[in-house]
Design a protein around this motif. Structure first.
Motif, PDB file in Angstrom:
ATOM      1  N   LEU A 260       0.861  -1.144  -0.061  1.00 19.41           N
ATOM      2  CA  LEU A 260      -0.012  -0.259  -0.083  1.00 19.41           C
ATOM      3  C   LEU A 260       0.836   1.221   0.084  1.00 19.41           C
ATOM      4  CD1 LEU A 260      -2.914  -1.053   2.501  1.00 19.41           C
ATOM      5  CD2 LEU A 260      -2.768  -1.195  -0.046  1.00 19.41           C
ATOM      6  N   ASN A 261       2.322   1.158   0.101  1.00 17.36           N
ATOM      7  CA  ASN A 261       3.103   2.388   0.304  1.00 17.36           C
ATOM      8  C   ASN A 261       4.215   2.030  -0.583  1.00 17.36           C
ATOM      9  OD1 ASN A 261       1.750   4.226   2.408  1.00 17.36           O
ATOM     10  ND2 ASN A 261       1.698   1.956   3.247  1.00 17.36           N
ATOM     11  N   PRO A 262       3.918   1.914  -1.823  1.00 16.12           N
ATOM     12  CA  PRO A 262       5.187   1.498  -2.898  1.00 16.12           C
ATOM     13  C   PRO A 262       6.056   2.615  -2.829  1.00 16.12           C
ATOM     14  CG  PRO A 262       3.301   2.317  -4.215  1.00 16.12           C
ATOM     15  CD  PRO A 262       2.728   2.106  -2.829  1.00 16.12           C
ATOM     16  N   ILE A 263       7.547   2.323  -2.959  1.00 17.42           N
ATOM     17  CA  ILE A 263       8.344   3.209  -2.925  1.00 17.42           C
ATOM     18  C   ILE A 263       8.993   3.750  -4.329  1.00 17.42           C
ATOM     19  CG2 ILE A 263      11.110   3.555  -2.325  1.00 17.42           C
ATOM     20  CD1 ILE A 263      10.753   1.242  -0.164  1.00 17.42           C
ATOM     21  N   GLN A 264       8.916   3.185  -5.146  1.00 22.35           N
ATOM     22  CA  GLN A 264       9.129   3.313  -6.591  1.00 22.35           C
ATOM     23  C   GLN A 264       7.862   3.371  -7.297  1.00 22.35           C
ATOM     24  OE1 GLN A 264      12.473   1.680  -8.306  1.00 22.35           O
ATOM     25  NE2 GLN A 264      11.884   2.260 -10.509  1.00 22.35           N
ATOM     26  N   ARG A 265       7.552   4.372  -7.914  1.00 18.88           N
ATOM     27  CA  ARG A 265       6.226   4.282  -8.814  1.00 18.88           C
ATOM     28  C   ARG A 265       6.537   4.067 -10.341  1.00 18.88           C
ATOM     29  NH1 ARG A 265       1.721   5.882  -6.311  1.00 18.88           N
ATOM     30  NH2 ARG A 265       1.813   6.837  -4.263  1.00 18.88           N
ATOM     31  N   ARG A 266       5.842   3.246 -10.925  1.00 20.59           N
ATOM     32  CA  ARG A 266       6.000   3.050 -12.245  1.00 20.59           C
ATOM     33  C   ARG A 266       4.998   3.517 -13.143  1.00 20.59           C
ATOM     34  NH1 ARG A 266       9.885  -0.991 -12.701  1.00 20.59           N
ATOM     35  NH2 ARG A 266      10.021  -0.317 -14.925  1.00 20.59           N
ATOM     36  N   THR A 267       5.130   3.535 -14.461  1.00 19.47           N
ATOM     37  CA  THR A 267       3.878   4.116 -15.526  1.00 19.47           C
ATOM     38  C   THR A 267       3.390   3.085 -16.197  1.00 19.47           C
ATOM     39  OG1 THR A 267       5.657   4.655 -16.991  1.00 19.47           O
ATOM     40  CG2 THR A 267       5.268   6.236 -15.441  1.00 19.47           C
ATOM     41  N   ALA A 268       2.201   3.465 -16.705  1.00 13.59           N
ATOM     42  CA  ALA A 268       1.607   2.740 -17.727  1.00 13.59           C
ATOM     43  C   ALA A 268       0.775   3.394 -18.714  1.00 13.59           C
ATOM     44  CB  ALA A 268       0.498   1.767 -16.948  1.00 13.59           C
ATOM     45  N   LEU A 269       0.616   3.194 -20.043  1.00 10.01           N
ATOM     46  CA  LEU A 269      -0.256   3.709 -20.974  1.00 10.01           C
ATOM     47  C   LEU A 269      -1.680   3.101 -20.855  1.00 10.01           C
ATOM     48  CD1 LEU A 269       0.359   6.167 -22.993  1.00 10.01           C
ATOM     49  CD2 LEU A 269       2.217   5.402 -21.680  1.00 10.01           C
ATOM     50  N   VAL A 270      -2.600   3.810 -20.751  1.00  4.65           N
ATOM     51  CA  VAL A 270      -3.905   3.409 -20.799  1.00  4.65           C
ATOM     52  C   VAL A 270      -4.574   4.218 -22.061  1.00  4.65           C
ATOM     53  CG1 VAL A 270      -5.983   3.317 -19.425  1.00  4.65           C
ATOM     54  CG2 VAL A 270      -3.848   3.144 -18.353  1.00  4.65           C
ATOM     55  N   LYS A 271      -5.387   3.349 -22.458  1.00  6.22           N
ATOM     56  CA  LYS A 271      -6.184   3.855 -23.966  1.00  6.22           C
ATOM     57  C   LYS A 271      -7.558   3.518 -23.346  1.00  6.22           C
ATOM     58  CE  LYS A 271      -7.940   2.949 -28.363  1.00  6.22           C
ATOM     59  NZ  LYS A 271      -7.842   1.939 -29.608  1.00  6.22           N
ATOM     60  N   VAL A 272      -8.464   4.640 -22.960  1.00  3.99           N
ATOM     61  CA  VAL A 272      -9.765   4.523 -22.638  1.00  3.99           C
ATOM     62  C   VAL A 272     -10.799   4.805 -23.911  1.00  3.99           C
ATOM     63  CG1 VAL A 272     -11.718   5.494 -21.204  1.00  3.99           C
ATOM     64  CG2 VAL A 272      -9.155   5.321 -20.302  1.00  3.99           C
ATOM     65  N   GLN A 273     -11.267   3.670 -24.350  1.00  3.70           N
ATOM     66  CA  GLN A 273     -11.900   3.712 -25.669  1.00  3.70           C
ATOM     67  C   GLN A 273     -13.486   3.706 -25.533  1.00  3.70           C
ATOM     68  OE1 GLN A 273     -10.370   0.527 -28.212  1.00  3.70           O
ATOM     69  NE2 GLN A 273     -12.260   0.162 -29.469  1.00  3.70           N
ATOM     70  N   GLY A 274     -14.154   4.874 -25.756  1.00  2.70           N
ATOM     71  CA  GLY A 274     -15.363   5.163 -25.216  1.00  2.70           C
ATOM     72  C   GLY A 274     -16.189   4.988 -26.683  1.00  2.70           C
ATOM     73  N   PRO A 275     -17.329   5.264 -26.615  1.00  2.73           N
ATOM     74  CA  PRO A 275     -18.072   6.149 -25.623  1.00  2.73           C
ATOM     75  C   PRO A 275     -18.357   5.491 -24.472  1.00  2.73           C
ATOM     76  CG  PRO A 275     -19.564   5.635 -27.237  1.00  2.73           C
ATOM     77  CD  PRO A 275     -18.398   5.049 -27.733  1.00  2.73           C
TER      78      PRO A 275
END
Length: 627
Positions: free
Chosen positions: A121-136
């Motif tokens: 619940l308390n991560p030291i190193q944060r990482r990234t992600a690419l998210v495609k939110v494909q609506g509507p």
């Protein structure tokens, strides 16, 4: 004898039977019930209003193995605080020796947390992600998606979201305003769930291939992104991530006249994946700087995309082998072309963007680390994103028996598809075509034992059936035809024996084990079925399947994995004999009996286990004796 190093064990499939024999019967009943009517689907948990502990329950439902937990902790640099020493506990007790008389329950925030829970619940190193939110998407659907993004943020994964709304027609009046409004809807949904979000309304990518791409002489096995970005273009995204905010990006790009125009969101995602990965390398992440000085990470964030997530209404990529239900795990290197060729025309209406998203995943994963994965998921399953982050595995293992998957109510149209770069898979049918040096290295590293080479290769020269090889000998499954020395009758059918199943330690946990077992299934006990026509360089579904037999030490920790994939097993002293029945033969017999179903023991099964035991237990060891 099978490798103890191949311990890429899928998440536990819960069953009321805890004994190993119970697991065998479960696989048996799944096989004979494959033509029965599937149970009615149950409501998905994500369609129900979440409780206060929904986040914790989502973590528990992920059910990570020890290997999964170790990999997750390594990615996020999780280091739980050491447990207090005994003398420190004694000092605390002496400091407050009198118990309190207050009967009120203690505040949850003041309770001492488990070190493991605290580190998650308390991560030291944060990482990234690419998210495609494909609506509507409706407001309720966006709420579900936003909740999933908040869950990931709590686990240390900061998302860079690219918004798409396919109901906004290209080139219409007010198109840009509509896209910006859609972006703000996503921002609002995130903030309502307690996240900090930042709209990045200016274009962060540029139209056209990156300068210099046309001069690259090396052919690429993926499409080159039709947009690009430079490190200076990422300043707003980097600023948002440093501040702990989720950047939300519309599908806009700068053209040659520096005008901001709408483009395909896939081009924006691909350009960002490539640009962020290249920026991370220039920042010193993933490799040392050219001047050999270590990078200082304390005030920055690793931009290397760890995951690609495509959230839509369609769910995963439909599979012909599952009658249109989604693929569970895709090896893009060996299956990409085959999936496109077997994509049914009727799926064009129900899954109109599956193939374009498949191509997007292939392009993005080419620029991401080898351990990264992409997931295509329905908006109904935000909690599955947690399972994917912690375990980096599909919701259900693709190497489980097909009959078990077909009767499992968890598998439905909203089951996510996990995609990995993967490895090429091929089948070798002649012992002389095996690279013996590489095979020896694979077997010895996987089993951590020394190969007794001369008798091992001599035996393969005589009785090899085929070898399934993944990549450049990253994994291999060796199958032989074993005869009974005591039975020289011409009518004796050789036993199809899985002699070795091995995966290099460096490839355990990256999907190679499942890819290898699926290919093994297609060439042996699954041969002849329509869903075995996979592009693995073998028979591609043409032929007659045979029962596959193998043995494993009774104390082998991998046996749990084998129990779930075998039709049955038999204990033989210090060994366990496993087998998988030829699937097509069971189907034919079941069809012949119509509604009568299969009997508990078919005619061809009488006495076969004693024959298998006699043959298999006489096979000599392949390893040198430890002096």
């Amino acid at each position: 004898m099978l490798s103890q190093a191949a311990r890429h064990v899928p998440r536990k499939v819960h069953t009321p039977l805890n004994s190993r024999s119970g697991q065998t019967f479960r696989a048996f009943y799944a096989t004979i019930q494959s033509l029965r009517r599937s149970p009615p689907p149950t409501p998905e948990l994500d369609d129900i209003d979440p409780a206060d502990n929904d986040f914790i329950m989502s973590i528990l439902r992920a059910n990570p193995s020890l290997r999964d937990t170790q990999a997750y902790r390594a990615y996020f640099n999780l280091t739980p605080p050491p447990a207090p020493r005994k003398h420190e506990q004694l000092k605390d007790a002496l400091r407050d020796p009198v118990p309190t008389t207050d009967a009120r329950p203690p505040d949850v925030d003041t309770q001492t947390q488990s070190p493991v829970i605290a580190s998650i619940l308390n991560p030291i190193q944060r990482r990234t992600a690419l998210v495609k939110v494909q609506g509507p998407f409706t407001e309720r659907q966006l709420e579900s998606i936003a909740r999933g993004m908040v869950y990931l943020e709590k686990l240390g994964l900061l998302s860079v979201i690219v918004v798409e709304n396919e109901s906004i027609t290209r080139g219409r009046d007010g198109e840009r305003s509509a896209i910006v409004e859609e972006t703000m809807r996503v921002v609002t949904a995130l903030e309502k769930q307690g996240a900090r979000a930042r709209p990045v309304l200016g274009a962060v990518v540029r139209l056209g291939p990156k300068p210099g791409d046309e001069e690259d002489p090396e052919p690429q096995d993926h499409a080159i992104p039709e947009a690009h970005t430079f490190p200076s273009d990422l300043v707003h995204i980097r600023s948002a991530l440093r501040a702990g905010e989720i950047p939300v990006v519309p599908p806009l790009a700068l053209d040659s006249f520096c005008r901001s125009v709408r483009i395909d969101s896939n081009d924006v995602v691909a350009a960002l994946v490539r640009g962020m990965a290249e920026a991370a390398v220039s920042d010193g992440y993933g490799q040392q700087r050219k001047d050999a000085e270590p990078a200082h990470h304390s005030d920055d964030i690793d931009l290397t995309p760890l995951r690609l997530m495509i959230i839509n209404k369609e769910g995963g990529v439909p599979s012909y082998a599952r009658s249109g239900l989604p693929h569970l795990l895709v090896n893009l290197t060996s299956e990409y072309t085959h999936i496109r060729e077997t994509f049914d025309k009727q799926w064009q209406s129900s899954h109109p963007t599956s193939l374009s998203n498949l191509a997007l995943a292939r392009t993005c994963l080419a620029y991401m680390p080898p351990t990264s994965s992409a997931v295509m998921v329905s908006h109904r399953s935000p909690s599955s994103l947690i399972a994917n982050l912690i375990t980096n595995k599909p919701a259900l293992s693709s190497s489980l028996p097909h009959a078990m998957l077909q009767t499992n109510r968890v598998l439905n149209q909203h089951t996510p598809t996990l995609l990995r770069r993967g490895l090429p898979v091929r089948v070798i049918r002649s012992a002389k075509d095996i690279d013996r040096t590489k095979m020896k290295t694979l077997l010895e590293q996987s089993f951590n034992r020394k190969l007794d080479e001369a008798p091992f290769w001599e035996r393969l020269d005589k009785c090899l059936d085929f070898v399934v090889v993944a990549g450049d000998y990253a994994g291999a499954a060796i199958v032989t035809n074993e005869s009974d020395p005591a039975n020289e009758s011409s009518v004796f059918t050789p036993v199809s024996y899985l002699d070795k199943f091995a995966v290099l330690p460096s490839h355990q946990g990256d999907g190679t084990v499942d890819f290898l077992w699926v290919a093994l299934h297609d060439e042996s006990y699954g041969l002849g079925s329509t869903f075995s026509a996979n592009p693995n360089g073998g028979k591609q579904g043409v032929g007659e399947g045979r029962d596959l037999v193998w043995r494993s030490r009774a104390n082998n920790p991998v046996n749990k994995w084998y129990f779930e994939r075998s039709t049955g097993h038999l204990r033989m002293g210090d060994w366990v004999l496993f087998w998988c029945d030829a699937e097509v033969r069971l189907k034919i017999e079941e069809g012949r009996r119509a509604n009568a179903g299969l009997s508990y023991l078919e005619e061809w099964e009488h006495g076969r286990m004693s024959v298998w035991g006699d043959v298999v237990m006489k096979i000599p060891s392949s390893w040198k004796k430890v002096s």
